[in-house]
Scaffold this motif. Sequence first.
Motif, short mmCIF file in Angstrom:
data_model
loop_
_atom_site.label_atom_id
_atom_site.label_comp_id
_atom_site.label_asym_id
_atom_site.label_seq_id
_atom_site.Cartn_x
_atom_site.Cartn_y
_atom_site.Cartn_z
N ASP A 82 -4.92 0.80 1.01
CA ASP A 82 -3.71 0.04 1.35
C ASP A 82 -2.44 0.67 0.78
O ASP A 82 -1.33 0.34 1.23
CB ASP A 82 -3.83 -1.40 0.83
CG ASP A 82 -4.93 -2.18 1.54
OD1 ASP A 82 -5.34 -1.75 2.64
OD2 ASP A 82 -5.39 -3.21 0.99
N ILE A 109 -0.16 5.80 10.88
CA ILE A 109 -1.19 4.88 10.42
C ILE A 109 -1.36 3.80 11.49
O ILE A 109 -0.37 3.24 11.99
CB ILE A 109 -0.81 4.23 9.07
CG1 ILE A 109 -0.61 5.32 7.99
CG2 ILE A 109 -1.87 3.24 8.62
CD1 ILE A 109 -0.09 4.76 6.67
N THR A 111 -3.44 0.14 12.52
CA THR A 111 -4.15 -1.01 11.97
C THR A 111 -4.83 -1.76 13.10
O THR A 111 -4.17 -2.20 14.05
CB THR A 111 -3.19 -1.94 11.21
OG1 THR A 111 -2.51 -1.20 10.20
CG2 THR A 111 -3.95 -3.08 10.56
N GLY A 115 -7.74 -5.75 10.78
CA GLY A 115 -7.05 -5.31 9.57
C GLY A 115 -7.49 -3.96 9.05
O GLY A 115 -6.93 -3.45 8.07
N THR A 116 -8.47 -3.34 9.70
CA THR A 116 -8.94 -2.03 9.26
C THR A 116 -7.90 -0.96 9.60
O THR A 116 -7.37 -0.93 10.71
CB THR A 116 -10.27 -1.67 9.94
OG1 THR A 116 -11.22 -2.69 9.65
CG2 THR A 116 -10.79 -0.33 9.43
N ARG A 117 -7.63 -0.11 8.64
CA ARG A 117 -6.63 0.95 8.85
C ARG A 117 -7.33 2.27 9.19
O ARG A 117 -8.44 2.54 8.72
CB ARG A 117 -5.76 1.16 7.60
CG ARG A 117 -5.12 -0.11 7.08
CD ARG A 117 -4.29 0.20 5.83
NE ARG A 117 -2.93 0.56 6.17
CZ ARG A 117 -2.09 1.17 5.34
NH1 ARG A 117 -2.49 1.53 4.14
NH2 ARG A 117 -0.85 1.43 5.71
N SER A 118 -6.63 3.09 9.96
CA SER A 118 -7.07 4.47 10.22
C SER A 118 -5.84 5.36 10.16
O SER A 118 -4.72 4.91 10.37
CB SER A 118 -7.77 4.58 11.58
OG SER A 118 -6.88 4.20 12.62
#
Length: 220
Positions: A82, A109, A111, A115-118
């Motif tokens: 995060d 970035i 999302t 809520g998962t980020r890559s």
Amino acid sequence: MTLTRRAAPSRRPTPRTGWRAALHAVVLGLSTGLLLAVVGVALVVIVIPKATGSTPLTVLTQSMEPTLPPGTLLVVRPTPVDAIRVGDVVTYQIESGRPAVVSHRVVSIATASDGTRSFVLRGDNNAVADAAAVVPGQVRGVVWYSVPGIGWVNQLVNGSRSWLVPMIAGVLLTYGAVMIIAGTVSAARRRRRRARRSGPRHVAGPRRTGQPHGTVSSAG
């Protein structure tokens, strides 16, 4: 009569002059500089990363030139996903669970709805971004600091840790022992010279009583 004798003038140590003084200064400067360099490299490559839980890595390709050319030392610090921002240089595993890693800059970035980020990354010297987005499980950390050229030392240390670190420790201990012995011998010599210079300067002979020296008396 009192006899006095002057003490012979003490010999003072001849100061180093000319090439001897220059050679002594050069040797002292080189040895001190070498010691400081070894200590500095040890701090950057071994001590600081180990104390902070970071990982020292070496840049092997040209993908991050001119910012991070080959041979640059990267110290990668574990960072919460995060906290990663666009512009950070992130080190990630090419395949999750495999040792091979890449260090590239975050250019965007994404999302997901859950809520998962890559992260989309690209090398500064590359025209296109990396083929696949990086997921949190691949991230090893963010580059904390870098030192040009020291990466080759890191390669040597990590590849030869079984003998190189004990050797460096032995060199440092030997250097310290030599400096201590040299200082002790020099101090002992100075004490002996001071003792000779501060010795008695006058020697008093036996005092004679009666007629003065050189005077003869007779009755007649």
